[in-house]
Design an enzyme around this catalytic site. Structure first.
Site, PDB file in Angstrom:
ATOM      1  N   GLN A 160       0.825  -1.207   0.000  1.00 30.02           N
ATOM      2  CA  GLN A 160       0.000   0.000   0.000  1.00 30.02           C
ATOM      3  C   GLN A 160       0.861   1.259   0.000  1.00 30.02           C
ATOM      4  O   GLN A 160       0.351   2.366  -0.131  1.00 30.02           O
ATOM      5  CB  GLN A 160      -0.890   0.027   1.246  1.00 30.02           C
ATOM      6  CG  GLN A 160      -1.877  -1.108   1.364  1.00 30.02           C
ATOM      7  CD  GLN A 160      -2.566  -1.068   2.714  1.00 30.02           C
ATOM      8  OE1 GLN A 160      -1.999  -1.486   3.718  1.00 30.02           O
ATOM      9  NE2 GLN A 160      -3.782  -0.553   2.738  1.00 30.02           N
ATOM     10  N   CYS A 195       2.824   7.166 -19.389  1.00 33.14           N
ATOM     11  CA  CYS A 195       2.259   7.895 -20.510  1.00 33.14           C
ATOM     12  C   CYS A 195       0.804   7.483 -20.722  1.00 33.14           C
ATOM     13  O   CYS A 195       0.491   6.292 -20.809  1.00 33.14           O
ATOM     14  CB  CYS A 195       3.071   7.629 -21.777  1.00 33.14           C
ATOM     15  SG  CYS A 195       2.383   8.443 -23.247  1.00 33.14           S
ATOM     16  N   LEU A 225       0.973  -2.613  15.377  1.00 34.77           N
ATOM     17  CA  LEU A 225       0.906  -2.170  16.773  1.00 34.77           C
ATOM     18  C   LEU A 225      -0.511  -1.875  17.236  1.00 34.77           C
ATOM     19  O   LEU A 225      -0.745  -1.725  18.434  1.00 34.77           O
ATOM     20  CB  LEU A 225       1.794  -0.934  16.965  1.00 34.77           C
ATOM     21  CG  LEU A 225       3.298  -1.180  16.816  1.00 34.77           C
ATOM     22  CD1 LEU A 225       4.048   0.149  16.867  1.00 34.77           C
ATOM     23  CD2 LEU A 225       3.804  -2.113  17.899  1.00 34.77           C
ATOM     24  N   GLN A 226      -1.449  -1.777  16.309  1.00 35.69           N
ATOM     25  CA  GLN A 226      -2.854  -1.580  16.645  1.00 35.69           C
ATOM     26  C   GLN A 226      -3.670  -2.737  16.090  1.00 35.69           C
ATOM     27  O   GLN A 226      -3.190  -3.494  15.239  1.00 35.69           O
ATOM     28  CB  GLN A 226      -3.347  -0.247  16.070  1.00 35.69           C
ATOM     29  CG  GLN A 226      -2.649   0.970  16.673  1.00 35.69           C
ATOM     30  CD  GLN A 226      -2.977   2.239  15.903  1.00 35.69           C
ATOM     31  OE1 GLN A 226      -2.905   2.274  14.687  1.00 35.69           O
ATOM     32  NE2 GLN A 226      -3.341   3.291  16.624  1.00 35.69           N
ATOM     33  N   CYS A 265       6.489   9.114 -27.422  1.00 34.54           N
ATOM     34  CA  CYS A 265       5.392   9.527 -28.307  1.00 34.54           C
ATOM     35  C   CYS A 265       4.917  10.958 -28.075  1.00 34.54           C
ATOM     36  O   CYS A 265       4.059  11.442 -28.811  1.00 34.54           O
ATOM     37  CB  CYS A 265       4.218   8.559 -28.161  1.00 34.54           C
ATOM     38  SG  CYS A 265       3.310   8.723 -26.598  1.00 34.54           S
ATOM     39  N   ASP A 318       5.811   5.359  -1.031  1.00 33.84           N
ATOM     40  CA  ASP A 318       7.098   6.030  -0.819  1.00 33.84           C
ATOM     41  C   ASP A 318       8.218   5.526  -1.722  1.00 33.84           C
ATOM     42  O   ASP A 318       9.311   6.100  -1.732  1.00 33.84           O
ATOM     43  CB  ASP A 318       7.522   5.932   0.651  1.00 33.84           C
ATOM     44  CG  ASP A 318       7.543   4.500   1.170  1.00 33.84           C
ATOM     45  OD1 ASP A 318       7.895   3.576   0.406  1.00 33.84           O
ATOM     46  OD2 ASP A 318       7.207   4.301   2.362  1.00 33.84           O
ATOM     47  N   HIS A 371      -1.367   1.175  -4.492  1.00 35.50           N
ATOM     48  CA  HIS A 371      -1.762   2.575  -4.320  1.00 35.50           C
ATOM     49  C   HIS A 371      -0.824   3.538  -5.036  1.00 35.50           C
ATOM     50  O   HIS A 371      -0.906   4.752  -4.845  1.00 35.50           O
ATOM     51  CB  HIS A 371      -1.858   2.931  -2.837  1.00 35.50           C
ATOM     52  CG  HIS A 371      -2.998   2.253  -2.151  1.00 35.50           C
ATOM     53  ND1 HIS A 371      -3.130   2.202  -0.781  1.00 35.50           N
ATOM     54  CD2 HIS A 371      -4.080   1.587  -2.636  1.00 35.50           C
ATOM     55  CE1 HIS A 371      -4.230   1.526  -0.458  1.00 35.50           C
ATOM     56  NE2 HIS A 371      -4.817   1.149  -1.575  1.00 35.50           N
TER      57      HIS A 371
END
Length: 349
Positions: A104, A132, A230-231, A165, A107, A124
């Site tokens: 996802q 192009c 962590l969650q 192109c 970066d 993403h």
């Protein structure tokens, strides 16, 4: 989705180090036995590189919901160095243990770290990649491939044109409310169906349709789903308790690699160049220099090219330098010395 982030983020949980190590040992055994191991990554794998996540206590969306600024300065994605998690995945790929990554992240650190283009779906997008609109040619940039002029988030024009192109170039970032690119999503789903093990690293697994990838593995008869975040996530209930890890991804991956007895390699910045010399009539010739990615996708990371003994400096792509030789034609063994000026995000000489 940014508007759905709570003003008070869910507290982060940390398993005891001994428990993380025990779960890492189980995961290492599963990875060694797996026939088709895939990884699903989110923003949490890049936080130790200085790039903030979204839903954590200092996450981008959490701060926005609280209407406050972050306490630490974020690192530019152009200067961020791939983390131990990124590099561990590269090594597992190179040894044939990791078959595919569904990311996802926008970066660009996976590609920068050494993950091969045919081993990853950046569902993403990638802030360093553009394509192009007319011919589909892709370009990798050592700068953010987005326009500098003011426009709507759904206007993906970068302000550049295709070298092949002349078509309009578009960025690859997927914004909320937009459809994912068909090909990477299709490849992600194909690998999910083949997978017998999926490891989620640093993702809340809340954004469809990408979140359906680990869910597919977790609900299949042959598949096992491991989650390191962590969650809590909506998929925790289909992940076995000994495969649900509350830890930073670097901590888990370093322990997994230790149990596999595989060292995590250091990040090495690699730049690839194609240098071509065309011999012209008599003593007039031409030098062409261009950057490429590992799959020969054009890559921009140079500001200029200069040929020693030649006053002309090529400052735009394609970097073309006309030159003369002392004799008619070019003799075998003719030596040309180039001075390359990099964009310098990593302090290249």
């Amino acid at each position: 989705m940014a508007n759905t982030a709570p003003k008070i983020a869910e507290p982060e949980r940390f398993d005891a180090p001994s428990l993380v190590d025990a779960k890492a040992k189980i995961l290492a055994e599963l990875i060694g036995e797996s026939k088709h191991f895939i990884v699903y990554t989110g923003a949490g794998i890049s936080t130790t590189a200085g790039i903030p996540d979204f839903r954590g206590p200092e996450g981008v969306w959490t701060l926005r919901a609280q209407k406050r600024q972050g306490t630490s300065k974020a690192v530019s994605t152009l200067q961020a160095v791939p983390t131990p998690t990124h590099m561990a995945l590269v090594e597992l790929q190179n040894r044939g243990l990791l078959k595919y990554i569904v990311s996802q992240n926008c970066d660009g650190l996976h590609r920068k770290s050494g993950i091969l283009p045919d081993k990853i779906s950046e569902v993403h997008g990638n802030s360093n990649r553009e394509y192009c609109k007319d011919c589909g040619q892709e370009y990798m940039r050592d700068f953010r491939a987005v326009a500098t002029y003011e426009k709507t988030v759904h206007d993906h024009r970068t302000g550049r044109t295709c070298a092949l192109c002349g078509g309009i170039l578009l960025d690859t970032i997927i914004n909320f409310g937009e459809q994912l690119f068909e090909v990477p999503l299709k490849r992600a789903r194909q690998n999910a169906k083949k997978a017998d093990l999926c490891l989620v690293l640093g993702s809340s697994c809340t954004i469809p349709p990408a979140s359906g990838i680990p869910e597919t593995v977790g609900k299949s008869r042959k598949g096992k789903l491991a989650i390191c975040n962590l969650q809590s996530t909506p998929l925790d209930d289909i992940s076995e308790s000994d495969l649900r890890v509350f830890a930073r991804t670097d901590d888990l991956m370093s322990r997994i690699m230790a149990h596999l007895d595989i060292p995590i390699p250091e990040f090495i910045l690699r730049r690839r160049l194609i240098v071509k010399v065309t011999a012209g009539d008599k003593d007039r010739h031409q030098l062409l220099v261009r950057g490429v990615d590992v799959d020969d996708t054009p890559a921009t990371f140079l500001n200029s090219v200069k040929l020693e003994g030649n006053r002309r400096v090529a400052r735009s792509e394609p970097f073309t330098v006309p030159f003369r030789s002392d004799t008619e034609g070019l003799e075998n063994g003719t030596e040309l010395k180039l001075e390359l000026e990099f964009m310098g995000h990593y302090g290249e000489p």
